[in-house]
Design a protein around this motif. Structure first.
Motif, short mmCIF file in Angstrom:
data_model
loop_
_atom_site.label_atom_id
_atom_site.label_comp_id
_atom_site.label_asym_id
_atom_site.label_seq_id
_atom_site.Cartn_x
_atom_site.Cartn_y
_atom_site.Cartn_z
N ALA A 23 0.83 -1.21 0.00
CA ALA A 23 0.00 0.00 0.00
C ALA A 23 0.86 1.26 0.00
N MET A 24 1.92 1.25 0.79
CA MET A 24 2.80 2.41 0.83
C MET A 24 3.52 2.61 -0.51
N PHE A 25 3.91 1.50 -1.14
CA PHE A 25 4.58 1.57 -2.44
C PHE A 25 3.63 2.15 -3.49
N LYS A 26 2.40 1.67 -3.50
CA LYS A 26 1.41 2.15 -4.48
C LYS A 26 1.16 3.66 -4.32
N PRO A 30 2.82 5.74 -7.88
CA PRO A 30 1.62 5.43 -8.66
C PRO A 30 1.99 5.07 -10.10
N GLY A 31 1.33 4.06 -10.62
CA GLY A 31 1.59 3.63 -11.99
C GLY A 31 2.69 2.60 -12.12
N VAL A 32 3.39 2.29 -11.03
CA VAL A 32 4.44 1.27 -11.05
C VAL A 32 3.93 0.07 -10.26
N SER A 33 3.95 -1.09 -10.89
CA SER A 33 3.45 -2.28 -10.19
C SER A 33 4.52 -2.85 -9.27
N HIS A 57 13.90 -7.19 -9.12
CA HIS A 57 13.82 -7.59 -10.52
C HIS A 57 12.91 -6.59 -11.24
N LEU A 58 13.16 -6.37 -12.50
CA LEU A 58 12.30 -5.50 -13.30
C LEU A 58 11.31 -6.32 -14.09
N VAL A 59 10.11 -5.77 -14.26
CA VAL A 59 9.04 -6.44 -14.99
C VAL A 59 8.61 -5.57 -16.17
N ASP A 60 8.45 -6.21 -17.31
CA ASP A 60 7.88 -5.55 -18.50
C ASP A 60 6.47 -6.09 -18.66
N GLY A 61 5.48 -5.25 -18.41
CA GLY A 61 4.08 -5.68 -18.48
C GLY A 61 3.33 -5.03 -19.63
#
Length: 85
Positions: A23-26, A30-33, A57-61
């Motif tokens: 929740a704190m990360f979101k 914002p906009g980063v999963s 790790h980085l994610v490409d969604g």
């Protein structure tokens, strides 16, 4: 949107409330999963960044399915593996 991995790393290392991390990360990014997972879920994958308490790790969604990437410019989110302390 390019992910600011330095800021994310500092945020993760400074976060003391791991139970409320998502929740704190979101709120902060914002906009980063953010996906949290067990080390065994990413066995064999090399982290983009290793920090004291986390592997990042980085994610490409951008396509139908997300994938781990090493390219910061392609990243839409991060996968965080918390190290056992």
């Amino acid at each position: 949107m390019e992910i600011d991995i330095e800021t994310i790393e500092h945020f993760l290392e400074g976060c003391e409330d791991h139970g409320n991390l998502s929740a704190m990360f979101k709120h902060r990014f914002p906009g980063v999963s953010l996906t949290r997972c067990d080390p065994s879920d990413l066995f064999g994958e090399i982290p983009f960044r290793r920090s004291q308490g986390f592997d990042i790790h980085l994610v490409d969604g951008r396509d139908h399915c997300w994938k781990i990437t090493r390219e910061l410019a392609e990243a839409t989110g991060v996968v965080v593996v918390e190290k056992k302390r």
